[in-house]
Design a protein around this motif. Sequence first.
Motif, PDB file in Angstrom:
ATOM      1  N   SER A 264       0.836  -1.201   0.000  1.00  0.00           N
ATOM      2  CA  SER A 264       0.000   0.000   0.000  1.00  0.00           C
ATOM      3  C   SER A 264       0.871   1.252   0.000  1.00  0.00           C
ATOM      4  CB  SER A 264      -0.875   0.091   1.247  1.00  0.00           C
ATOM      5  OG  SER A 264      -1.542  -1.083   1.495  1.00  0.00           O
ATOM      6  N   SER A 265       1.979   1.207   0.747  1.00  0.00           N
ATOM      7  CA  SER A 265       2.836   2.387   0.831  1.00  0.00           C
ATOM      8  C   SER A 265       3.469   2.699  -0.518  1.00  0.00           C
ATOM      9  CB  SER A 265       3.931   2.185   1.866  1.00  0.00           C
ATOM     10  OG  SER A 265       3.347   2.073   3.125  1.00  0.00           O
ATOM     11  N   ALA A 266       3.927   1.671  -1.211  1.00  0.00           N
ATOM     12  CA  ALA A 266       4.541   1.911  -2.522  1.00  0.00           C
ATOM     13  C   ALA A 266       3.508   2.432  -3.513  1.00  0.00           C
ATOM     14  CB  ALA A 266       5.182   0.631  -3.044  1.00  0.00           C
ATOM     15  N   THR A 267       2.247   2.030  -3.316  1.00  0.00           N
ATOM     16  CA  THR A 267       1.194   2.451  -4.241  1.00  0.00           C
ATOM     17  C   THR A 267       0.688   3.856  -3.928  1.00  0.00           C
ATOM     18  OG1 THR A 267       0.519   0.132  -4.201  1.00  0.00           O
ATOM     19  CG2 THR A 267      -0.957   1.613  -5.330  1.00  0.00           C
ATOM     20  N   LEU A 268       0.986   4.343  -2.719  1.00  0.00           N
ATOM     21  CA  LEU A 268       0.399   5.598  -2.244  1.00  0.00           C
ATOM     22  C   LEU A 268       0.427   6.769  -3.248  1.00  0.00           C
ATOM     23  CD1 LEU A 268      -1.010   7.069   0.075  1.00  0.00           C
ATOM     24  CD2 LEU A 268       1.227   7.583   1.030  1.00  0.00           C
ATOM     25  N   PRO A 269       1.569   7.057  -3.895  1.00  0.00           N
ATOM     26  CA  PRO A 269       1.561   8.192  -4.828  1.00  0.00           C
ATOM     27  C   PRO A 269       0.503   8.028  -5.922  1.00  0.00           C
ATOM     28  CG  PRO A 269       3.796   7.385  -4.480  1.00  0.00           C
ATOM     29  CD  PRO A 269       2.889   6.431  -3.792  1.00  0.00           C
TER      30      PRO A 269
END
Length: 403
Positions: A264-269
Amino acid sequence: MKKIALHWQILIGFILAIIVGMFFKSFVPYVSWMGVLFLRGLKMVIVPIILTSIISGIANIGNAESFGRIGLKTIVYYITTSILAILTGLILVNIFKPGVGADLGFVHKINGLGVARETFGQTLLHIVPTNIFEAFANGKMLAVIFFSIMFGFFITQTSEKSAKKMTDFFNAAFDVMMKLTLFIIKFAPFGIFGIVAGMVAKQSDLWELVHRLGIYMIVVLLALAFHASITLPSILRIFGKANPIKHFKAMSSALLTAFSTASSSATLPLTMSSVENNSGVSNKISSFTLPLGATVNMDGTALYELVAAIFIAQAYGLDLSFLQQILIVVTALFASIGAAGIPMAGLVMISVILSAIGLPLEGVGLIIAIDPLLDMFRTSVNVWSDSCGAVIIAKTEGEELKV
Ligand code: ASP
């Protein structure tokens, strides 16, 4: 040379493990240390990752300028959807009972564990630790979570100077822990190779294991599908007056990224840009809800935690009482809040629940083989829920959206 993606590496490790476990049993003692080392690495990060993730999450909420009405709505949405997801998992796992009666060779029946010794009331009392270091040292997860929540909350009650220092410190510490966990996860192909080879070699009835894991996987996927395609769209329609299909289309590239990165963090942007540009949510709302959601709101993970923990308990022959199941529901919620938005974080957090019901952490060995695949699905659900939350909150704040 092009790097092979982690999930493919894991798949290769998995297939090799089955071959070695089936046909080269004498070789297994030479490789099982890889699994032991990998599990030790995961255990090493459990306490610090829960601590830093929860403290930084809570301290950041308190510091957000817009905290108040929007903050409250966000928290209510996060908790409600996570609980709905968990209950969906609870119902399905009780219908299908994937682990009940499984004679999974390596899993010996155990008696006299924490659950048997501790009553429900005692478990509740022990949430408050008498000595935090004892709680850290013995992996008393509920106590660690309790302390972290309290600590995070009271950071927000200190002077501006102290609050900023502490929040910055825990944000940075959480960053470090995510990097460290990702480093350990890089070894997952070897770890899974060691664990699965050992498991296959010891298994007298391999089909039984495959069959049980298959049902377990179907339960998780069915529950995730229900939550993503029925529960969340209904909430989106009713409370956000938005069109779920339009919003789904708007989010498609973010969801695909979530699926392929399992983070989820990598997808955030991408989540932020899709929610803002395609669905039309203002930056004010998306920049508050989405970063928080990426670490705190994990419906897919919460659901998975519950199904996995009950599956393991069933496989250990543990008959869970109603109250124990409630305890697992609550713990699954906290475990999902404490999980970082990185690949396989949910697997690390299973230990939180296992320790709460008194099962040995080795139980994760049972489900580790198919975790990477389930991770891709649950991460997509996590991101989907974050994005629905942003839309609902934007709509209830009177914003004009494109969905
Ligand atoms: N990979 C998930 C995420 O980033 C967390 C988990 O492992 O469940 O959202």
